[in-house]
Each structure stands twice: as C-alpha cells, then as structure tokens.
Design a protein around this motif. Structure first.
Motif, mmCIF file in Angstrom:
data_model
loop_
_atom_site.group_PDB
_atom_site.id
_atom_site.type_symbol
_atom_site.label_atom_id
_atom_site.label_comp_id
_atom_site.label_asym_id
_atom_site.label_seq_id
_atom_site.Cartn_x
_atom_site.Cartn_y
_atom_site.Cartn_z
ATOM 1 N N ILE A 2 0.980 -1.053 0.209
ATOM 2 C CA ILE A 2 0.051 0.042 -0.108
ATOM 3 C C ILE A 2 1.038 1.037 -0.263
ATOM 4 O O ILE A 2 2.127 0.863 0.527
ATOM 5 C CB ILE A 2 -1.261 0.153 1.175
ATOM 6 N N LYS A 3 0.422 2.335 -0.871
ATOM 7 C CA LYS A 3 1.455 3.504 -0.837
ATOM 8 C C LYS A 3 0.673 4.536 -1.179
ATOM 9 O O LYS A 3 -1.073 4.610 -0.900
ATOM 10 C CB LYS A 3 2.082 3.733 -2.231
ATOM 11 N N LEU A 4 0.866 5.719 0.400
ATOM 12 C CA LEU A 4 0.435 6.553 0.720
ATOM 13 C C LEU A 4 0.184 8.042 0.458
ATOM 14 O O LEU A 4 2.142 7.775 1.499
ATOM 15 C CB LEU A 4 -0.212 6.564 2.212
ATOM 16 N N ILE A 5 0.575 8.835 -0.539
ATOM 17 C CA ILE A 5 1.106 10.176 -0.432
ATOM 18 C C ILE A 5 0.330 10.925 0.241
ATOM 19 O O ILE A 5 -0.921 11.948 0.214
ATOM 20 C CB ILE A 5 0.767 9.900 -1.838
ATOM 21 N N LEU A 22 -4.243 7.428 -2.227
ATOM 22 C CA LEU A 22 -4.330 6.382 -0.860
ATOM 23 C C LEU A 22 -4.938 5.402 -2.229
ATOM 24 O O LEU A 22 -5.153 4.851 -3.221
ATOM 25 C CB LEU A 22 -5.343 6.359 -0.353
ATOM 26 N N LEU A 23 -2.815 4.431 -2.224
ATOM 27 C CA LEU A 23 -3.158 3.964 -3.688
ATOM 28 C C LEU A 23 -2.528 2.219 -2.993
ATOM 29 O O LEU A 23 -2.024 2.185 -2.302
ATOM 30 C CB LEU A 23 -1.883 3.838 -4.549
ATOM 31 N N VAL A 47 4.960 5.139 2.317
ATOM 32 C CA VAL A 47 4.110 6.822 2.901
ATOM 33 C C VAL A 47 5.806 7.897 2.035
ATOM 34 O O VAL A 47 6.552 7.565 2.091
ATOM 35 C CB VAL A 47 4.249 6.823 4.423
ATOM 36 N N ILE A 48 5.032 7.623 0.752
ATOM 37 C CA ILE A 48 5.829 8.837 0.129
ATOM 38 C C ILE A 48 5.834 10.784 0.950
ATOM 39 O O ILE A 48 4.473 11.215 0.567
ATOM 40 C CB ILE A 48 5.669 9.084 -1.249
ATOM 41 N N ASP A 49 6.564 11.295 0.696
ATOM 42 C CA ASP A 49 5.840 12.915 1.367
ATOM 43 C C ASP A 49 6.048 13.577 -0.016
ATOM 44 O O ASP A 49 6.593 13.864 -0.547
ATOM 45 C CB ASP A 49 7.612 13.276 2.110
ATOM 46 N N GLY A 50 4.157 14.073 -0.186
ATOM 47 C CA GLY A 50 4.188 15.104 -1.465
ATOM 48 C C GLY A 50 4.183 16.181 -0.710
ATOM 49 O O GLY A 50 3.694 16.999 -1.610
ATOM 50 N N SER A 51 4.964 16.228 0.473
ATOM 51 C CA SER A 51 4.984 18.284 0.370
ATOM 52 C C SER A 51 6.164 19.027 -0.396
ATOM 53 O O SER A 51 7.080 18.176 -0.959
ATOM 54 C CB SER A 51 5.369 18.095 2.073
#
Length: 391
Positions: A2-5, A22-23, A47-51
């Motif tokens: 699971i990937k969470l941006i 959420l992917l 968890v991918i930091d999208g800031s």
C-alpha cells in the motif's frame, strides 16, 4: 504494498488542493484531506512525502515507435527499439506504439510482441494497426477484426498523407479506411481513431475536411499528428481544431527544425489557446524512438536524429515556464485529453477507482521526482528503480 502519498498539491488534472492519496494495488483507493492508516498487521505501507510536490496523472504518450523507426537513409539508419527507462524517465506510464515508414521489416506481430513485453516490464501499452502505407497491413487481415479481436489495438496508424514517403493514397482510400476504423471502434468499444501522419505536402489535411463535409464521419474520427511541422500546416491545425477536430503536436525536434519554420510544441499550445482552440482538442505526443530525418530541397536524405519520449513533458514544462500557459491547461495535453480522445478507461485522471499511474513533480522547477505505473514505483527521487529486462 500500500502506498500513501501525503500532502501533495493535486492536479487531477484540475487543481484539487492539498490532499493525501492512497494507492492499493494498481488502483487509486482514496483521495482525501487527510488519510491516516496507522499500523496494519502483516501489511507493508510505504508513505511518500508529497510536500513541496505536485501530484499529476501519469503521462500518456499516444505516438511512440516502440520497435524503433527510421531507415530513410538506408539500413544503418534504422533506430533501435525503445527501453523501459527511456519511457519512465519522461514520466510516461502509458504508451501507444505504432509503425511508421517501414511497415515491412518492422511488422505488426513484432509491434504487438514489443507492447506486451513493455507491459510485462511495468507500464501500460496499446498499439495502432497499420503503418504509413494504404491499404494498411493488419494482424488479422482486416482493420475491424483487429479492433474487435485484439485488446491492445485501439485504432489505425500512423497513416501518411501529404508526404513524399506516403503511398499517395486517394481520397476514397482514406474514406473507406476511416469508415472501417469507426465501425470497428463502435463494435469493440474503442476509439477506432485514425492517426494521420502529416508531411510537408501542399494538400495538407484537405482529405480530412472533405471526408467530414461529404460523409457522416465526424472530425473526431481523426487524430492528425505532426501538425506543427510548418507554419502553413499549423494554421490549418487551428482551423481544424476550431471546427471541432482534435490536433496533435509533436514534441521531439531539434533547434534547426524550429529555425526552418517548425512551430515548437510549447509555442503551438500557447498560440492555439490564444486563437480560441478549446484545450480539450489538443494533445502532445513525442514520436519517441522515431527518426527525425532531414532532407534537402530535392527530398534527398541529409541526416538523422532520434525522437525522445522525455521531450513530451519537457515541452509541457516549457509551455508553463516560458510561454505562461496555465499549468492546469498544459498538463491536460498529456493526461486527460489523450485518455478521453483514445478512450483509455481509468487513465488520465487522479480519482478514486482510476489506475494508480501518477507522477510527483518538484513544485519549484517541475522536475520529475517520482513515477508510479500500475501501482509500482518506477522512478523515485529522480532515480530509476526499475530497469527493462535487457537494460
């Protein structure tokens, strides 16, 4: 996985604000103000930091010579097959493969096999049936059968007109081919579009105007490409698009072409919008891995370069940074617009239930940071994570 941006500015391609995405698997599962999953026993969550990032749909390149192209200068000028990272480094997650001048030594079976190989390596692929030549050479012997029976075939192309390398098709040839493509598309639920290669010929897109005016076939059954090839053809592109058609501008080029009159894709976009062309009627394609042949005034071959898929987003970025085109408009020409025109379901948008094909861009300079195709990270922090089989 699971990937969470987290905390990215979402351009879906319309601006949606700062959100979490959420992917799960190969789909977008949620798009919310805040998503907090916590610990999930036995499940890995990345968890991918999208800031300081912009999140956009994965790019769609609707005209790529995945088998290579060229050959106009003899056998040694055949360009090589494309590799996976040649595509993903440009933020592209979906390609439409096509043949070009050479539909003999490069054929439809090889094109289909190459598309399947790239799909296995991690991206989304489709193909056009045919090549420059009319009558077109297909997989089943019939355009409609190809569209109905072969999942990856979504249209016909690239069919050459107004070019000294074309088979010099007559009006009736193009009309009948387009009619078959239209019916095949209707029966298969596909676009059935005819991708038309435009050369420097004086007739330009007269055939297309004539077909629309004298039959029941609409403008939207065609997608004429290379419409920025010269100033005269570009003016016809504006007229065609304002009449209701779709036009495609090629991003692979060299500065000498611009000096000779080719309209750079980024400038073409700006000028179209200023002329009142609806943004939804415009697409960019790279002509990636195709040849960029140069000819003298006697149509004699003088040199060759190779088109790059990476040029696709470079021209979008150029349109934003140098031509002051709104980012929300510019990004549509390689996301939502081709998805809609080519009827690519689940592509071109960031929305719940759509495919997990997304790109993270640096907010300051619009450089590509992360590319995710079918839910898999292909590029991370600018570095290639997945190579093709033979890279």
């Amino acid at each position: 996985m699971i990937k969470l941006i987290k905390g990215a500015k979402i351009y879906a391609p319309e601006y949606r604000g700062v959100k979490d995405v959420l992917l799960i698997g190969n789909k977008i599962a949620a798009l919310e103000e805040s998503i907090n999953l916590g610990e999930i026993p036995g499940v890995e969550v990345k968890v991918i930091d999208g800031s300081s990032k912009l999140l956009v749909p994965g790019f769609i390149d609707g005209h790529v010579h995945i088998l290579g192209g060229g050959g106009e200068g003899g056998f040694k000028t055949r360009t090589p097959e494309i590799t996976l990272s040649d595509i993903t480094k440009g933020g592209v997650t979906t390609v439409v493969g096509c043949l070009g001048t050479d539909g003999l030594s490069r054929n439809m079976v090889s094109l289909l096999a190459k598309a399947k190989g790239l799909e296995e390596e991690g991206i989304n692929t489709f193909i056009y049936t045919g090549s420059y030549k009319v009558p077109v050479t297909t997989l089943t012997g019939d355009v409609m059968k190809d569209l109905i029976a072969i999942d990856k075939v979504i249209g016909v192309g690239e069919v050459a007109i107004s070019d000294h390398r074309s088979s010099q098709p007559e009006y009736e040839d193009i009309k009948k081919l387009t009619a078959d493509a239209r019916v095949g598309g209707i029966l298969s639920g596909k676009a059935g579009i005819v991708n038309m290669h435009l050369g420097d010929g004086k007739d330009m897109i007269n055939y297309l105007f004539d077909i629309v005016q004298n039959t029941e076939i609409p403008f939207t059954q065609f997608l004429p490409t290379h419409m920025n090839r010269n100033p005269h053809l570009f003016e016809e592109a504006i007229r065609y698009a304002k009449a209701g058609g779709h036009v495609d501008f090629t991003t692979s080029s060299v500065p000498s072409f611009w000096e000779d009159g080719e309209v750079r894709a980024s400038k073409a976009l700006k000028r179209c919008l200023e002329a009142g062309v609806p943004i939804e009627h415009i697409t960019f394609t790279s002509d990636g891995q195709g040849s960029l042949p140069m000819f003298d005034e006697n149509k004699q071959f003088t040199g060759l370069q190779v088109g790059k898929v990476t040029s696709l987003f470079e021209e979008v970025k150029q349109a934003v940074l140098s031509e002051n085109v709104q980012f929300e408009d510019a990004i549509k020409v390689i996301t939502a617009n081709p998805a809609e025109i080519l009827k690519l379901k689940g592509k071109g948008r960031i929305a719940k239930g759509y495919d997990a094909d997304v790109v993270l861009l640096d907010e300051k300079d619009l450089s590509i940071d992360t590319v995710i195709a079918k839910g898999r990270i292909m590029i991370e922090e600018g570095q290639v994570q997945v190579l093709g089989t033979f890279e």
